[in-house]
Design a protein around this motif. Structure first.
Motif, PDB file in Angstrom:
ATOM      1  N   TRP A 152       0.834  -1.198   0.000  1.00 29.44           N
ATOM      2  CA  TRP A 152       0.000   0.000   0.000  1.00 29.44           C
ATOM      3  C   TRP A 152       0.870   1.250   0.000  1.00 29.44           C
ATOM      4  O   TRP A 152       0.501   2.281  -0.565  1.00 29.44           O
ATOM      5  CB  TRP A 152      -0.946  -0.007   1.207  1.00 29.44           C
TER       6      TRP A 152
ATOM      7  N   SER B 271       1.854   1.770  -3.580  1.00 29.86           N
ATOM      8  CA  SER B 271       0.778   1.590  -4.564  1.00 29.86           C
ATOM      9  C   SER B 271       0.581   2.829  -5.438  1.00 29.86           C
ATOM     10  O   SER B 271       0.085   2.725  -6.565  1.00 29.86           O
ATOM     11  CB  SER B 271      -0.541   1.237  -3.862  1.00 29.86           C
ATOM     12  N   TRP B 272       0.995   3.995  -4.927  1.00 29.21           N
ATOM     13  CA  TRP B 272       0.863   5.224  -5.707  1.00 29.21           C
ATOM     14  C   TRP B 272       1.740   5.204  -6.957  1.00 29.21           C
ATOM     15  O   TRP B 272       1.505   5.989  -7.904  1.00 29.21           O
ATOM     16  CB  TRP B 272       1.214   6.448  -4.853  1.00 29.21           C
TER      17      TRP B 272
ATOM     18  N   LYS C 134      -4.182   4.201 -11.009  1.00 27.04           N
ATOM     19  CA  LYS C 134      -5.377   4.126 -10.168  1.00 27.04           C
ATOM     20  C   LYS C 134      -6.419   3.273 -10.889  1.00 27.04           C
ATOM     21  O   LYS C 134      -6.942   3.674 -11.929  1.00 27.04           O
ATOM     22  CB  LYS C 134      -5.928   5.530  -9.894  1.00 27.04           C
TER      23      LYS C 134
ATOM     24  N   THR D 205      -1.851  -3.050  -7.960  1.00 32.26           N
ATOM     25  CA  THR D 205      -3.276  -3.028  -7.638  1.00 32.26           C
ATOM     26  C   THR D 205      -3.698  -4.366  -7.040  1.00 32.26           C
ATOM     27  O   THR D 205      -4.397  -4.422  -6.013  1.00 32.26           O
ATOM     28  CB  THR D 205      -4.123  -2.751  -8.904  1.00 32.26           C
TER      29      THR D 205
ATOM     30  N   LYS E  93      -1.890  -5.051  -3.433  1.00 33.45           N
ATOM     31  CA  LYS E  93      -2.360  -4.275  -2.274  1.00 33.45           C
ATOM     32  C   LYS E  93      -3.707  -4.802  -1.782  1.00 33.45           C
ATOM     33  O   LYS E  93      -3.958  -4.852  -0.567  1.00 33.45           O
ATOM     34  CB  LYS E  93      -2.417  -2.784  -2.603  1.00 33.45           C
TER      35      LYS E  93
END
Length: 299
Positions: free
Chosen positions: A52, A55-56, A60, A185, A188
Motif C-alpha cells: 500500500w 501503490s501510488w 489508479k 493493484t 495491495k
C-alpha cells in the motif's frame, strides 16, 4: 544478450535465492521467538503495509464487481492457506524437506489446470506427475519422525504438499487477473484481504510475542521474511516477467532447493541424507518432465 534481459535473469535468480534462504532463516525463529501462525500475521500485515505504501507508483484502478469473488479466492489460497500450511509445516519439519517439496508447485498447477480448465496432459507430463509425487511421498513415509527442532517431520511434509497444492490453485485463479490489473493493484488488495482472513487465526500467537526482548538475530530474520521473502521476491519476479517468458522463469525454481540445501548444511540447520537425496532427485525429475516442452520456444 541485451542488458535488460541480463538484469531480468539476475532478478529471477535473486528471487529464487531469497526463497532458498528463507527455508532456514524463517525456521530459525520458530517457535523460540514466534509461533508459525503469529509469523504469518507479521508477514502478511507487513507486506500489506509495504504494497500500500508504494501503490501510488502504479495506476489508479477500480476492481470490477464481478472480479471480487476471484480476488477473494486468490487471497484465501495464496495469502492464507498457502502461507499458514507452509510455516506450520516448516515449524514441524526441516528446511531441506520444505525446499524439495515446494518445487512440486508446477506439478500441482498442471493437475489443477487439467481439472479446472481442461488442459490436456501428455503421457510425459503424466509420468512427471507420478515421479514428482513419488519423491514427496518418499519424504513423508521414510523421513525420521523427529529430530532437534523438527518435532513431527512426516506431518510437516504433508503440510508442505497442501501448501504446494494451495499455491498452485492460487496461480491458476490469479492468472486472468494479472492480464486485467496492474501488479501493485492486485497485491495491495490481495494482502489487505489476506490480513482480514488471517487475523482471527493468527492474532493470538502474534500477541504472545515478547517484542521488547527480541534479540537482533530474531529481528533481522523476521524483517527478511517480510521485506525479502514476501515483498521483494514478488517485485523481482514481476521485473523478470517483463523480459522473460513464464516458462523460462519457472526453470529458476530448481535453484531454490539447491540454495536452501547448501545454506541449511553450511549453517548446521539441517543435513542431507540418502532419503532426502533420493526424494530430491525424484521431485526434480518429475518437475522437469512436467515443465518440458516438445519444441523449443523463445525465452
Amino acid at each position: 544478450m541485451d542488458n535488460q534481459r541480463i538484469l531480468a535473469i539476475f532478478a529471477a535468480i535473486g528471487a529464487s535465492a531469497i526463497y532458498g534462504l528463507n527455508h532456514t532463516i524463517a525456521k530459525g525463529v520458530m517457535p523460540t521467538y514466534i509461533e508459525p501462525f503469529g509469523f504469518i500475521f507479521l508477514r502478511v500485515f507487513g507486506a500489506a503495509v509495504l504494497f500500500w505504501g508504494i501503490s501510488w507508483l502504479g495506476p489508479k484502478e477500480k476492481i470490477a464487481t464481478s472480479d471480487w469473488p476471484r480476488i477473494l479466492g486468490c487471497a484465501i489460497f495464496g495469502m492464507a492457506i498457502n502461507m499458514l500450511f507452509f510455516f506450520k509445516g516448516l515449524s514441524l519439519s526441516t528446511p531441506i524437506n520444505s525446499s524439495v517439496i515446494v518445487t512440486l508447485s508446477p506439478v500441482m498447477v498442471l493437475i489443477l489446470a487439467s481439472i479446472l480448465i481442461k488442459e490436456r496432459i501428455t503421457l510425459l507430463k503424466t509420468l512427471g506427475i507420478i515421479v514428482g509425487l513419488a519423491g514427496a511421498l518418499v519424504l513423508v513415509l521414510f523421513s525420521t519422525d523427529s529430530t532437534g527442532n523438527a518435532p513431527n517431520i512426516p506431518l510437516g511434509n504433508i503440510l508442505f504438499i497442501v501448501n504446494a497444492f494451495s499455491y498452485g490453485l492460487y496461480l491458476i485463479l490469479v492468472k486472468p487477473l494479472t492480464k486485467k490489473y496492474h501488479a501493485l493493484t492486485l497485491m495491495k488488495w490481495l494482502f489487505f484481504i489476506g490480513v482480514l482472513i488471517n487475523f482471527p487465526i493468527t492474532i493470538g500467537e502474534f500477541t504472545e510475542v515478547n517484542w521488547t526482548s527480541l534479540p537482533f538475530d530474531a529481528i533481522w530474520k523476521m524483517a527478511f521474511v517480510v521485506a525479502g521473502t514476501t515483498f521483494s521476491t514478488y517485485l523481482l519476479n514481476i521485473y523478470a516477467l517483463k523480459q522473460l517468458s513464464a516458462s523460462t522463469i519457472s526453470v529458476f525454481i530448481y535453484l531454490q532447493p539447491l540454495i536452501a540445501i547448501t545454506y541449511a548444511i553450511l549453517t548446521g540447520a539441517d543435513e542431507l541424507n540418502m532419503v532426502k537425496a533420493v526424494a530430491a532427485i525424484l521431485v526434480f525429475v518429475g518437475v522437469y518432465m512436467v515443465t518440458k516442452k516438445k519444441t523449443e520456444v523463445r525465452a
